[in-house]
Design a protein around this motif. Structure first.
Motif, PDB file in Angstrom:
ATOM      1  N   GLU A  67       0.864  -1.181   0.000  1.00  0.00           N
ATOM      2  CA  GLU A  67       0.000   0.000   0.000  1.00  0.00           C
ATOM      3  C   GLU A  67       0.902   1.232   0.000  1.00  0.00           C
ATOM      4  N   PRO A  68       1.437   1.605  -1.177  1.00  0.00           N
ATOM      5  CA  PRO A  68       2.345   2.753  -1.243  1.00  0.00           C
ATOM      6  C   PRO A  68       1.606   4.065  -1.496  1.00  0.00           C
ATOM      7  N   ASP A  69       2.266   5.161  -1.145  1.00  0.00           N
ATOM      8  CA  ASP A  69       1.757   6.507  -1.439  1.00  0.00           C
ATOM      9  C   ASP A  69       2.013   6.900  -2.890  1.00  0.00           C
ATOM     10  N   ALA A  70       2.851   6.134  -3.603  1.00  0.00           N
ATOM     11  CA  ALA A  70       3.222   6.462  -4.985  1.00  0.00           C
ATOM     12  C   ALA A  70       3.486   5.171  -5.749  1.00  0.00           C
ATOM     13  N   VAL A  71       3.467   5.265  -7.072  1.00  0.00           N
ATOM     14  CA  VAL A  71       3.657   4.078  -7.902  1.00  0.00           C
ATOM     15  C   VAL A  71       5.104   3.608  -7.940  1.00  0.00           C
ATOM     16  N   ARG A  72       6.033   4.484  -7.526  1.00  0.00           N
ATOM     17  CA  ARG A  72       7.455   4.123  -7.509  1.00  0.00           C
ATOM     18  C   ARG A  72       8.069   4.431  -6.154  1.00  0.00           C
ATOM     19  N   ALA A  73       9.122   3.686  -5.856  1.00  0.00           N
ATOM     20  CA  ALA A  73       9.859   3.876  -4.615  1.00  0.00           C
ATOM     21  C   ALA A  73      10.835   5.035  -4.781  1.00  0.00           C
ATOM     22  N   ASP A  74      10.396   6.214  -4.431  1.00  0.00           N
ATOM     23  CA  ASP A  74      11.237   7.403  -4.444  1.00  0.00           C
ATOM     24  C   ASP A  74      11.421   7.884  -3.011  1.00  0.00           C
ATOM     25  N   PRO A  75      12.506   8.582  -2.708  1.00  0.00           N
ATOM     26  CA  PRO A  75      12.731   9.059  -1.353  1.00  0.00           C
ATOM     27  C   PRO A  75      11.510   9.816  -0.817  1.00  0.00           C
ATOM     28  N   GLY A  76      11.132   9.472   0.412  1.00  0.00           N
ATOM     29  CA  GLY A  76      10.003  10.104   1.072  1.00  0.00           C
ATOM     30  C   GLY A  76       8.686   9.352   0.927  1.00  0.00           C
ATOM     31  N   VAL A  77       8.601   8.422  -0.012  1.00  0.00           N
ATOM     32  CA  VAL A  77       7.358   7.676  -0.218  1.00  0.00           C
ATOM     33  C   VAL A  77       7.132   6.737   0.970  1.00  0.00           C
ATOM     34  N   ARG A  78       5.911   6.761   1.488  1.00  0.00           N
ATOM     35  CA  ARG A  78       5.507   5.864   2.579  1.00  0.00           C
ATOM     36  C   ARG A  78       4.825   4.657   1.963  1.00  0.00           C
ATOM     37  N   VAL A  79       5.122   3.477   2.512  1.00  0.00           N
ATOM     38  CA  VAL A  79       4.507   2.236   2.041  1.00  0.00           C
ATOM     39  C   VAL A  79       4.233   1.338   3.245  1.00  0.00           C
ATOM     40  N   VAL A  80       3.114   0.634   3.176  1.00  0.00           N
ATOM     41  CA  VAL A  80       2.796  -0.362   4.196  1.00  0.00           C
ATOM     42  C   VAL A  80       2.735  -1.704   3.488  1.00  0.00           C
ATOM     43  N   SER A  81       3.659  -2.586   3.856  1.00  0.00           N
ATOM     44  CA  SER A  81       3.623  -3.931   3.292  1.00  0.00           C
ATOM     45  C   SER A  81       2.895  -4.837   4.274  1.00  0.00           C
ATOM     46  N   GLY A  82       2.333  -5.900   3.748  1.00  0.00           N
ATOM     47  CA  GLY A  82       1.619  -6.851   4.593  1.00  0.00           C
ATOM     48  C   GLY A  82       2.024  -8.264   4.250  1.00  0.00           C
ATOM     49  N   PHE A  83       2.153  -9.078   5.286  1.00  0.00           N
ATOM     50  CA  PHE A  83       2.513 -10.478   5.108  1.00  0.00           C
ATOM     51  C   PHE A  83       1.619 -11.316   6.013  1.00  0.00           C
ATOM     52  N   GLY A  84       1.089 -12.399   5.482  1.00  0.00           N
ATOM     53  CA  GLY A  84       0.219 -13.281   6.250  1.00  0.00           C
ATOM     54  C   GLY A  84      -1.165 -13.337   5.637  1.00  0.00           C
ATOM     55  N   ILE A  85      -2.085 -13.930   6.385  1.00  0.00           N
ATOM     56  CA  ILE A  85      -3.448 -14.142   5.894  1.00  0.00           C
ATOM     57  C   ILE A  85      -4.442 -13.613   6.913  1.00  0.00           C
ATOM     58  N   GLY A  86      -5.434 -12.883   6.421  1.00  0.00           N
ATOM     59  CA  GLY A  86      -6.544 -12.423   7.262  1.00  0.00           C
ATOM     60  C   GLY A  86      -6.081 -11.722   8.516  1.00  0.00           C
ATOM     61  N   PRO A  87      -6.635 -12.122   9.690  1.00  0.00           N
ATOM     62  CA  PRO A  87      -6.261 -11.448  10.932  1.00  0.00           C
ATOM     63  C   PRO A  87      -4.814 -11.716  11.351  1.00  0.00           C
ATOM     64  N   ALA A  88      -4.174 -12.700  10.727  1.00  0.00           N
ATOM     65  CA  ALA A  88      -2.768 -12.992  11.039  1.00  0.00           C
ATOM     66  C   ALA A  88      -1.816 -12.163  10.172  1.00  0.00           C
ATOM     67  N   ARG A  89      -2.372 -11.260   9.351  1.00  0.00           N
ATOM     68  CA  ARG A  89      -1.536 -10.424   8.490  1.00  0.00           C
ATOM     69  C   ARG A  89      -0.813  -9.375   9.340  1.00  0.00           C
ATOM     70  N   ILE A  90       0.497  -9.325   9.151  1.00  0.00           N
ATOM     71  CA  ILE A  90       1.320  -8.333   9.849  1.00  0.00           C
ATOM     72  C   ILE A  90       1.538  -7.167   8.898  1.00  0.00           C
ATOM     73  N   LYS A  91       1.236  -5.968   9.369  1.00  0.00           N
ATOM     74  CA  LYS A  91       1.450  -4.743   8.588  1.00  0.00           C
ATOM     75  C   LYS A  91       2.793  -4.144   8.980  1.00  0.00           C
ATOM     76  N   ALA A  92       3.521  -3.663   7.983  1.00  0.00           N
ATOM     77  CA  ALA A  92       4.869  -3.163   8.216  1.00  0.00           C
ATOM     78  C   ALA A  92       5.064  -1.813   7.517  1.00  0.00           C
ATOM     79  N   PRO A  93       4.800  -0.698   8.215  1.00  0.00           N
ATOM     80  CA  PRO A  93       4.981   0.617   7.599  1.00  0.00           C
ATOM     81  C   PRO A  93       6.453   1.028   7.488  1.00  0.00           C
ATOM     82  N   CYS A  94       6.807   1.593   6.329  1.00  0.00           N
ATOM     83  CA  CYS A  94       8.174   2.046   6.049  1.00  0.00           C
ATOM     84  C   CYS A  94       8.139   3.332   5.232  1.00  0.00           C
ATOM     85  N   ARG A  95       9.283   4.000   5.163  1.00  0.00           N
ATOM     86  CA  ARG A  95       9.454   5.158   4.298  1.00  0.00           C
ATOM     87  C   ARG A  95      10.743   4.971   3.501  1.00  0.00           C
TER      88      ARG A  95
END
Length: 188
Positions: A67-95
């Motif tokens: 779930e990125p703020d932009a279509v490309r990884a440029d400096p300053g872009v925030r993205v939340v990646s997720g791994f797992g299934i359903g309620p076991a999905r871990i969200k990992a916010p990064c910049r």
């Protein structure tokens, strides 16, 4: 704007030919993996892999939700990646901290001796504190590599207790990144 959860930023920014051994912040667990990707046309494969990394394709092909703020990884872009299934999905916010696009010669071919990709750092809510870098590398002798580097520590006491599981998960995701990198580089 979310603040990073760690102080020692930027150590994944390693332009070619800077080595990956040493120079990491102390107190972190460091992981560096390098995998050669055979390609009939290393220059074209390097460009395809770099563009796939920068457009989140590496992560998506590895099975993460992005779930990125932009279509490309440029400096300053925030993205939340997720791994797992359903309620076991871990969200990992990064910049994104740094990114590097392919450098091309006058004929539109990748110049040997470079790395492309990006690095991002953790934000509040991520299970670890630290940074990760994703690189396509075209060596001076025209060999293609996918490299992933990270330095991290558990973000909370819960994740400190779960660190053996976290490390296993990181190894699994890394294996998925390598498979995805091969697919991106050769157009599979």
């Amino acid at each position: 704007m979310d603040q990073f959860t760690y102080e020692e930023r930027g150590a994944t920014d390693r332009p070619f030919p800077e080595p990956f051994d040493g120079g990491w912040p102390s107190g972190y667990t460091v992981m560096v993996e390098s995998h050669e990707i055979p390609a009939d046309d290393p220059s074209a494969a390097f460009v395809a892999l770099t563009e796939g990394i920068l457009a989140w394709g590496l992560h998506r092909r590895a099975g993460l939700t992005m779930e990125p703020d932009a279509v490309r990884a440029d400096p300053g872009v925030r993205v939340v990646s997720g791994f797992g299934i359903g309620p076991a999905r871990i969200k990992a916010p990064c910049r994104v901290i740094w990114s590097r696009v392919p450098q091309l010669d006058g004929a539109g071919r990748a110049v040997p001796g470079q790395r492309g990709g990006f690095g991002y750092g953790t934000l509040p809510g991520h299970p670890v504190k630290g940074e990760e870098g994703f690189y396509a590398e075209l060596t001076a002798d025209n060999r293609l590599f996918f490299v992933c580097s990270a330095y991290s520590v558990p973000a909370t006491p819960f994740f400190r207790l779960a660190s053996p599981v976290t490390r296993l998960t990181q190894r699994y995701v890394l294996s998925r990144y390598v498979k995805a990198a091969r697919e991106l580089a050769v157009g599979a």
